[in-house]
Each structure stands twice: as structure tokens, then as C-alpha cells.
Design an enzyme around this catalytic site. Structure first.
Site, mmCIF file in Angstrom:
data_model
loop_
_atom_site.group_PDB
_atom_site.id
_atom_site.type_symbol
_atom_site.label_atom_id
_atom_site.label_comp_id
_atom_site.label_asym_id
_atom_site.label_seq_id
_atom_site.Cartn_x
_atom_site.Cartn_y
_atom_site.Cartn_z
ATOM 1 N N GLY A 32 6.893 62.233 -57.167
ATOM 2 C CA GLY A 32 8.154 62.890 -57.517
ATOM 3 C C GLY A 32 9.305 61.907 -57.436
ATOM 4 N N THR A 34 11.906 61.784 -55.346
ATOM 5 C CA THR A 34 12.232 61.295 -53.999
ATOM 6 C C THR A 34 11.190 60.276 -53.562
ATOM 7 O OG1 THR A 34 12.981 63.579 -53.606
ATOM 8 C CG2 THR A 34 13.032 62.078 -51.727
ATOM 9 N N ASP A 84 6.225 62.104 -48.406
ATOM 10 C CA ASP A 84 6.333 62.828 -49.680
ATOM 11 C C ASP A 84 7.538 63.776 -49.649
ATOM 12 O OD1 ASP A 84 5.750 63.767 -52.216
ATOM 13 O OD2 ASP A 84 3.843 64.707 -51.671
ATOM 14 N N ALA A 86 9.317 67.540 -51.225
ATOM 15 C CA ALA A 86 8.863 68.939 -51.316
ATOM 16 C C ALA A 86 9.839 69.684 -52.224
ATOM 17 C CB ALA A 86 8.828 69.586 -49.933
ATOM 18 N N LYS A 97 5.112 72.907 -52.550
ATOM 19 C CA LYS A 97 5.098 71.663 -53.299
ATOM 20 C C LYS A 97 4.374 71.851 -54.637
ATOM 21 C CE LYS A 97 3.916 67.936 -51.250
ATOM 22 N NZ LYS A 97 4.876 67.248 -52.136
ATOM 23 N N GLU A 106 -1.964 65.429 -53.484
ATOM 24 C CA GLU A 106 -1.018 65.321 -52.354
ATOM 25 C C GLU A 106 -1.633 65.929 -51.087
ATOM 26 O OE1 GLU A 106 3.170 65.500 -54.886
ATOM 27 O OE2 GLU A 106 2.390 67.333 -54.026
ATOM 28 N N LYS A 124 16.628 71.627 -50.480
ATOM 29 C CA LYS A 124 15.232 72.064 -50.354
ATOM 30 C C LYS A 124 14.970 72.842 -49.060
ATOM 31 C CE LYS A 124 14.117 69.386 -53.968
ATOM 32 N NZ LYS A 124 13.212 68.267 -53.901
HETATM 33 C C1 5RP Z 1 5.148 66.890 -56.759
HETATM 34 C C2 5RP Z 1 5.824 67.410 -55.533
HETATM 35 C C3 5RP Z 1 7.155 66.855 -55.197
HETATM 36 O O1 5RP Z 1 7.143 66.427 -53.869
HETATM 37 C C4 5RP Z 1 8.202 67.918 -55.356
HETATM 38 O O2 5RP Z 1 8.098 68.462 -56.650
HETATM 39 C C5 5RP Z 1 9.605 67.353 -55.119
HETATM 40 O O3 5RP Z 1 9.946 66.506 -56.171
HETATM 41 P P1 5RP Z 1 11.312 65.712 -56.235
HETATM 42 O O4 5RP Z 1 11.277 64.697 -55.138
HETATM 43 O O5 5RP Z 1 11.313 65.098 -57.615
HETATM 44 O O6 5RP Z 1 12.445 66.709 -56.053
HETATM 45 O O7 5RP Z 1 5.322 68.241 -54.824
HETATM 46 O O8 5RP Z 1 3.937 67.531 -57.022
#
Ligand code: 5RP
Length: 223
Positions: A32, A34, A84, A86, A97, A106, A124
Site C-alpha cells: 500500500g 504507507t 504494514d 491498515a 485490511k 499480508e 484510520k
Molecule cells: C493492502 C492493505 C493496506 O495496508 C491498506 O489498504 C492501507 O493502504 P494505504 O497505506 O495505501 O492507505 O491492506 O492490502
């Protein structure tokens, strides 16, 4: 710090702060926007680590583009941390997620890590999961059956125009009442044809790094 940062700036801030948790060895890396900022920061200290395990093809490509070695999960014996983002997270460290469709890999990589470090901007952090539609990865032949079963649970599944790295489909389930995330994670995973769902509650995060306009807050499980 109290200037108004954009969501993107908050994501970058929190991703950079996660570097403090990187000591050595092999790092589990999420997927993603982040997580992408985290990969870019990881590249700056790549001499400290042996490499990474990726939770998606996109993450593997980005790691490799920075010259970070990507290990097959089957060739290593676990890792200290998995980092990671979320789509939603609660004070109990339960996460929703899979907005990027990488939920199954993941969850597998996270299961192999001693600590799950979740990096999020403050948008979030929610009291109850489920405003963001819950992604459910399904085998293609099971999509209609699983959709009917999810409807019985009170959800409104919508097929995403997307194929996962595993060759499967995603149903995004709207309007689910997720009062007990652990119970719902288990219940949905028991539907035949479901590969996994985007609730990460049975195995929650251990540390949440939350970017706010006042800076990055550290929240630990059961702190
Ligand atoms: C991908 C995910 C990501 O962690 C979630 O969608 C958050 O994404 P971003 O950092 O772009 O807001 O679970 O499958």
C-alpha cells in the site's frame, strides 16, 4: 508540531518513524501507499538488514528496485517484525485490511513475524471496524456462493474488478456490523471458497504507530 499535514505527509511521517524498529535480519513488508513510504525509508538503511519478505508482487518489485534482497517465505525461519498499513484499526489493535487486495499474503507474512507494527495516519483509527468495506478473497468458482453466504451475515458484497496475486477474486462487503471482529474473522473464514478475509483480529497488531498533526503516537497492545 501542529501544522496541518496532508494525509500523504502523515503517511510518510509514520513510515519513517517505523525505521526505529528495524534492527537487523529479515523484515516483513506490507503493501500500500504507507508501506511504500516505509520501503523507501528502508532503502536508506539497507546495509543494516539481510533483506525482506514481501506481501505482494508490487512490494517485491519496489524492494528490488531499491536493491533490497527479497526472500521467499519458505526459505527463512520467521522474522522479528512485520510492518504494514491498515484501512481501519481500533484501540484493541484489531485491523481491517485489504484495500490494496493483498490481504492473504499480508496475513501469511504477518503470521511469521514476532511483532506486527501497524503504521497509519489518524484517519484510520476508528471506534468500530466496518465503515470501510471488508475485503474477502475468494476462489473464482465460489464467488456467487460466498456472496450469498455473506449476504446472510447482513453484508452487501460487491465484486471488485481485480485479480489478486494469487489468481483469485475480491468481494468487498459493505454494511457489515462487526461487533466482535475475532468472531467474524473466524466465521467468514469458515465459508467454503473463502481464502481469507481482511479482518486481522485473531492476530492483532502489537504496536500501532499513529501519525497525527501533533506527531507520531505509539500505542502498544494492552498498554
Ligand atoms: C493492502 C492493505 C493496506 O495496508 C491498506 O489498504 C492501507 O493502504 P494505504 O497505506 O495505501 O492507505 O491492506 O492490502
Amino acid at each position: 508540531m501542529n501544522e496541518q499535514l496532508s494525509q500523504d505527509e502523515l503517511k510518510k511521517l509514520v513510515a519513517n518513524s517505523a525505521i526505529d524498529y528495524v534492527k537487523s535480519g529479515i523484515i516483513g513488508v506490507g503493501t500500500g501507499s504507507t508501506a511504500n513510504y516505509f520501503i523507501d525509508a528502508l532503502a536508506q538503511i539497507k546495509h543494516k538488514i539481510d533483506g525482506a519478505v514481501a506481501s505482494s508482487d508490487a512490494t517485491a518489485e519496489r524492494l528490488k528496485s531499491h536493491g533490497i534482497e527479497v526472500f521467499d517465505l519458505n526459505d527463512i525461519n520467521g522474522m522479528d517484525i512485520y510492518v504494514d498499513g491498515a484501512d481501519e484499526i481500533t484501540e484493541h489493535m484489531h485491523m481491517l485490511k485489504g484495500g490494496g487486495g493483498a490481504l492473504t499474503r499480508e496475513k501469511i507474512v504477518a503470521a511469521n513475524a514476532k511483532e506486527f507494527i501497524c503504521i497509519c495516519d489518524e484517519s484510520k483509527y476508528v471506534p468500530i471496524l466496518g465503515k470501510f468495506p471488508l475485503p474477502v478473497e475468494v476462489l473464482p468458482m465460489a464467488k456467487s456462493y460466498v456472496a450469498r453466504e455473506l449476504t446472510k451475515l447482513g453484508g452487501q458484497p460487491q465484486l471488485r474488478k481485480f485479480t489478486t496475486d494469487n489468481g483469485n477474486l475480491i468481494l468487498d462487503v459493505h454494511e457489515l456490523k462487526i461487533a466482535d471482529p475475532i468472531e467474524m474473522e473466524i466465521q467468514i473464514n469458515q465459508i467454503v471458497g473463502v481464502v481469507t478475509n481482511g479482518l486481522f483480529a485473531v492476530r492483532p497488531a502489537n504496536i500501532l504507530l499513529l501519525a497525527t498533526s501533533e506527531g507520531v503516537k505509539t500505542i502498544k497492545k494492552d498498554a
